[in-house]
Motif scaffolding. Structure first.
Motif, PDB file in Angstrom:
ATOM      1  N   ARG A 157       0.979  -1.389   0.160  1.00 47.01           N
ATOM      2  CA  ARG A 157      -0.186  -0.070  -0.192  1.00 47.01           C
ATOM      3  C   ARG A 157       0.755   1.238  -0.138  1.00 47.01           C
ATOM      4  N   GLY A 158       0.945   2.480  -0.981  1.00 52.44           N
ATOM      5  CA  GLY A 158       1.204   3.107  -1.006  1.00 52.44           C
ATOM      6  C   GLY A 158       2.870   3.523  -1.852  1.00 52.44           C
ATOM      7  N   ASP A 159       2.903   2.183  -2.551  1.00 52.70           N
ATOM      8  CA  ASP A 159       3.564   2.047  -3.770  1.00 52.70           C
ATOM      9  C   ASP A 159       2.913   1.887  -5.196  1.00 52.70           C
ATOM     10  N   VAL A 160       1.359   2.487  -4.577  1.00 53.89           N
ATOM     11  CA  VAL A 160       0.486   2.218  -6.471  1.00 53.89           C
ATOM     12  C   VAL A 160      -0.617   3.048  -6.429  1.00 53.89           C
ATOM     13  N   PHE A 161      -0.323   4.123  -7.185  1.00 56.64           N
ATOM     14  CA  PHE A 161      -1.396   4.809  -7.872  1.00 56.64           C
ATOM     15  C   PHE A 161      -1.637   4.727  -8.339  1.00 56.64           C
ATOM     16  N   VAL A 162      -3.411   4.961  -8.581  1.00 60.39           N
ATOM     17  CA  VAL A 162      -4.557   5.710  -9.979  1.00 60.39           C
ATOM     18  C   VAL A 162      -4.339   6.657 -10.012  1.00 60.39           C
ATOM     19  N   SER A 163      -4.157   7.851 -11.108  1.00 65.98           N
ATOM     20  CA  SER A 163      -5.013   8.689 -11.539  1.00 65.98           C
ATOM     21  C   SER A 163      -6.044   8.956 -12.049  1.00 65.98           C
ATOM     22  N   PRO A 164      -7.460   9.015 -12.293  1.00 64.60           N
ATOM     23  CA  PRO A 164      -7.965   9.476 -12.981  1.00 64.60           C
ATOM     24  C   PRO A 164      -8.757  10.890 -13.027  1.00 64.60           C
ATOM     25  N   PHE A 165      -8.765  11.608 -14.523  1.00 62.05           N
ATOM     26  CA  PHE A 165      -8.702  11.904 -14.495  1.00 62.05           C
ATOM     27  C   PHE A 165      -9.609  12.739 -15.153  1.00 62.05           C
ATOM     28  N   ALA A 181     -15.611   8.375  -7.404  1.00 66.83           N
ATOM     29  CA  ALA A 181     -16.610   8.092  -6.320  1.00 66.83           C
ATOM     30  C   ALA A 181     -16.763   6.379  -6.377  1.00 66.83           C
ATOM     31  N   ASN A 182     -16.703   5.977  -8.355  1.00 69.45           N
ATOM     32  CA  ASN A 182     -17.022   4.613  -8.316  1.00 69.45           C
ATOM     33  C   ASN A 182     -15.910   3.730  -8.088  1.00 69.45           C
ATOM     34  N   ILE A 183     -14.380   4.152  -7.867  1.00 72.25           N
ATOM     35  CA  ILE A 183     -13.838   3.723  -8.221  1.00 72.25           C
ATOM     36  C   ILE A 183     -13.322   3.434  -6.551  1.00 72.25           C
ATOM     37  N   ILE A 184     -13.353   4.508  -5.863  1.00 73.71           N
ATOM     38  CA  ILE A 184     -13.165   4.545  -4.272  1.00 73.71           C
ATOM     39  C   ILE A 184     -14.099   3.671  -3.961  1.00 73.71           C
ATOM     40  N   LYS A 185     -15.233   2.681  -4.261  1.00 70.58           N
ATOM     41  CA  LYS A 185     -16.881   2.143  -3.977  1.00 70.58           C
ATOM     42  C   LYS A 185     -16.149   0.700  -4.221  1.00 70.58           C
ATOM     43  N   MET A 186     -15.534   0.754  -5.673  1.00 75.21           N
ATOM     44  CA  MET A 186     -14.490  -0.966  -6.370  1.00 75.21           C
ATOM     45  C   MET A 186     -13.485  -1.094  -5.459  1.00 75.21           C
ATOM     46  N   PHE A 187     -12.752  -0.322  -5.163  1.00 76.63           N
ATOM     47  CA  PHE A 187     -11.751  -0.047  -4.249  1.00 76.63           C
ATOM     48  C   PHE A 187     -11.838  -1.173  -2.615  1.00 76.63           C
ATOM     49  N   ARG A 188     -13.223  -0.537  -2.370  1.00 72.47           N
ATOM     50  CA  ARG A 188     -13.221  -1.173  -0.816  1.00 72.47           C
ATOM     51  C   ARG A 188     -14.296  -2.723  -0.756  1.00 72.47           C
ATOM     52  N   GLU A 189     -13.758  -3.531  -1.990  1.00 69.71           N
ATOM     53  CA  GLU A 189     -14.006  -4.846  -1.995  1.00 69.71           C
ATOM     54  C   GLU A 189     -12.832  -5.242  -2.280  1.00 69.71           C
ATOM     55  N   GLY A 190     -11.610  -4.329  -1.875  1.00 70.28           N
ATOM     56  CA  GLY A 190      -9.899  -5.027  -2.241  1.00 70.28           C
ATOM     57  C   GLY A 190      -9.059  -4.962  -0.990  1.00 70.28           C
ATOM     58  N   ASP A 191      -8.041  -4.837  -1.328  1.00 65.90           N
ATOM     59  CA  ASP A 191      -7.005  -4.821  -0.005  1.00 65.90           C
ATOM     60  C   ASP A 191      -6.389  -3.928  -0.107  1.00 65.90           C
ATOM     61  N   GLY A 192      -6.448  -3.292  -0.930  1.00 69.89           N
ATOM     62  CA  GLY A 192      -6.013  -1.357  -0.457  1.00 69.89           C
ATOM     63  C   GLY A 192      -5.193  -0.921  -0.939  1.00 69.89           C
ATOM     64  N   HIS A 193      -4.435  -1.697  -1.486  1.00 71.37           N
ATOM     65  CA  HIS A 193      -2.998  -1.473  -2.360  1.00 71.37           C
ATOM     66  C   HIS A 193      -2.990  -0.544  -3.318  1.00 71.37           C
ATOM     67  N   VAL A 194      -4.007  -0.089  -3.839  1.00 70.75           N
ATOM     68  CA  VAL A 194      -3.966   1.093  -5.054  1.00 70.75           C
ATOM     69  C   VAL A 194      -4.344   2.650  -4.129  1.00 70.75           C
ATOM     70  N   LEU A 195      -3.881   3.456  -4.155  1.00 73.26           N
ATOM     71  CA  LEU A 195      -4.629   4.825  -3.764  1.00 73.26           C
ATOM     72  C   LEU A 195      -4.692   5.605  -4.603  1.00 73.26           C
ATOM     73  N   VAL A 196      -6.221   5.969  -4.378  1.00 78.27           N
ATOM     74  CA  VAL A 196      -6.972   6.710  -5.642  1.00 78.27           C
ATOM     75  C   VAL A 196      -6.482   8.146  -5.680  1.00 78.27           C
ATOM     76  N   LEU A 197      -5.544   8.709  -6.893  1.00 79.86           N
ATOM     77  CA  LEU A 197      -4.886  10.551  -7.040  1.00 79.86           C
ATOM     78  C   LEU A 197      -6.001  10.798  -7.872  1.00 79.86           C
ATOM     79  N   THR A 198      -6.787  11.872  -7.231  1.00 81.03           N
ATOM     80  CA  THR A 198      -8.134  12.888  -8.249  1.00 81.03           C
ATOM     81  C   THR A 198      -6.871  13.921  -8.459  1.00 81.03           C
ATOM     82  N   ALA A 199      -6.713  13.314 -10.269  1.00 84.06           N
ATOM     83  CA  ALA A 199      -6.530  13.997 -11.426  1.00 84.06           C
ATOM     84  C   ALA A 199      -6.964  14.995 -11.731  1.00 84.06           C
ATOM     85  N   SER A 200      -6.147  16.215 -12.864  1.00 76.23           N
ATOM     86  CA  SER A 200      -6.972  16.745 -13.848  1.00 76.23           C
ATOM     87  C   SER A 200      -8.520  17.695 -12.687  1.00 76.23           C
TER      88      SER A 200
END
Ligand code: E4P
Length: 288
Positions: A157-165, A181-200
């Motif tokens: 966790r912290g080593d991977v970001f995804v940047s939705p524009f 909102a959709n990605i944050i909701k989807m990642f609630r089902e996961g292990d939390g290793h990807v951080l959502v970085l709001t971009a653009s």
């Protein structure tokens, strides 16, 4: 001073260390910075040089980018600084990886930006195996974010970001904030290793709604963060409502996060046009 209820990391989106220095003074903190080829092409020192009619050689422009991120890194030694690989639509996975590996040695706190395209995801998959920290940029869909999750499974966790524009989706009439909102909701089902970085991020309400949604990170341009500072680093209340105006809703879709990267459709026209624009801005700096 950092508001006590601020859980989101705040990054500056820019390529000028002068802005970084100023904002740290103004806000009292900054958690990191994102750069990209367009932002580097707007750096004041680069502009001065181009205005004199002096373009860079390929070696000089990489040296210049390295000096810029080194200066930014020295201002935020414990922050994260994103450095973007050159990637036009014909750049191969191998070429992206080669550039990314080199950039990762520039500073101790780098995240390497790869595009959320098929080749970029493949490069990121290999990069995390080699211990690089990555930021998957030019993400425009929930499905691309699911592929980022799959490609980087096992990463810390912290080593991977995804940047939705979000701004670029808004520009064409789609509600970019829905993707966050959709990605944050989807990642609630996961292990939390990807951080959502709001971009653009283009307007104050983008910033407020991303804070409200609990985006892990937000990157915003200098002018917007300055405005936030002037407004006393205000936070959205529990009753905050985002006005999407006439923007078209992007509905939530169910994705099984346990699939392989290759099973997701990561094609998106805005990813392709984004790569075209970033590479054109980078190439405009280089002597032919
Ligand atoms: C950050 O990582 C992105 O490159 C940036 O936010 C893109 O913003 P733009 O769509 O305003 O160019």
């Amino acid at each position: 001073m950092r508001p006590t209820n601020l859980k989101t990391a705040i990054f500056l989106d820019g390529g000028d260390p002068g802005e970084t220095r100023e904002l740290i003074g103004l806000l009292g903190f900054l958690d990191g910075q994102t750069t990209n080829p367009t932002l580097i092409s707007k750096n004041p020192e680069a502009r001065k040089r181009l205005d004199r009619g002096e373009k860079f050689t390929e070696e000089e422009i990489y040296r210049f980018y390295k000096d810029v991120v080194r200066e930014i890194s020295s201002l935020m030694p414990s922050g994260s600084i994103s450095i973007e690989v050159y990637a036009d639509p014909s750049t191969t996975t191998g070429q992206m990886l080669k550039t990314g590996r080199d950039m990762f040695t520039w500073i101790p706190n780098a995240h390497i930006k790869f595009p959320s395209s098929k080749e970029g995801l493949k490069a990121a998959e290999q990069a995390v195996k080699e211990g690089l920290r990555v930021n998957l940029t030019l993400c425009f869909s929930q499905e691309q974010a699911a592929a980022v999750y799959a490609a980087t499974s096992g990463a810390k966790r912290g080593d991977v970001f995804v940047s939705p524009f979000i701004g670029r989706l808004d520009d064409r009439g789609e509600n970019g904030m829905d993707v966050i909102a959709n990605i944050i909701k989807m990642f609630r089902e996961g292990d939390g290793h990807v951080l959502v970085l709001t971009a653009s991020v283009r307007k104050f309400d983008h910033l407020m709604f991303a804070l409200y949604l609990g985006s892990d990170i937000i990157t915003a341009p200098y002018g917007l963060l300055k405005e936030w500072g002037r407004k006393g680093l205000s936070m959205p209340g529990k009753d905050y409502v985002y006005d999407r105006g006439n923007l078209k809703v992007i509905p939530y879709r169910d994705f099984d996060l346990r699939k392989n990267r290759q099973e997701y459709d990561v094609g998106h026209d805005l990813t392709v046009t984004g790569m075209e624009k970033f590479s054109a801005d980078w190439n405009s700096l280089i002597k032919k």
